[in-house]
Design an enzyme around this catalytic site. Structure first.
Site, PDB file in Angstrom:
ATOM      1  N   HIS A  22      28.777  47.912  69.616  1.00 18.29           N
ATOM      2  CA  HIS A  22      29.456  46.893  68.822  1.00 18.29           C
ATOM      3  C   HIS A  22      30.933  47.247  68.765  1.00 18.29           C
ATOM      4  CE1 HIS A  22      25.795  44.931  67.413  1.00 18.29           C
ATOM      5  NE2 HIS A  22      25.270  46.145  67.296  1.00 18.29           N
ATOM      6  N   CYS A  34      33.478  41.185  69.815  1.00 14.64           N
ATOM      7  CA  CYS A  34      32.036  41.122  70.110  1.00 14.64           C
ATOM      8  C   CYS A  34      31.653  39.730  70.600  1.00 14.64           C
ATOM      9  CB  CYS A  34      31.211  41.463  68.865  1.00 14.64           C
ATOM     10  SG  CYS A  34      30.579  43.134  68.829  1.00 14.64           S
TER      11      CYS A  34
END
Length: 108
Positions: A22, A34
């Site tokens: 992430h 992201c």
């Protein structure tokens, strides 16, 4: 950080890719890094399926996506798949140029 690994055959054709992690650029649901990486990678997989008629061997779960070219295809199809994968890499490199603290690409 998101880590993208591109694996190539000896002839430099892409055989697989993986995307892990992430970005942590912003809170969940607001993380544009992201979202951009997800849009580019999932979009490439979808484009390969829709435009080239090929299904990559894929795995997807939270924070992970991998795709593998599993078969030899006729040259025209192989060229289409490779072009779409190379396009994915160019798009990811564009994101990396601006947000390198959050995205790392390793092209092997």
């Amino acid at each position: 950080m998101i880590r993208v690994t591109i694996r190539r055959k000896s002839n430099r054709l892409i055989e697989s890719f993986s995307v892990k992690g992430h970005a942590n650029f912003a809170p969940h649901g607001q993380d544009t890094v992201c979202a951009g990486v997800s849009a580019v990678t999932v979009g490439a997989v979808n484009a390969i399926e829709k435009l080239a008629g090929v299904q990559l061997k894929c795995k997807m779960k939270d924070g992970f996506l991998s795709g593998q070219v599993t078969s030899e295809y006729p040259p025209v199809i192989e060229a289409q798949v490779q072009l779409l994968l190379e396009s994915m890499i160019v798009s990811l490199q564009t994101i990396e140029d601006s947000y390198g603290k959050y995205l790392q690409i390793e092209d092997q």
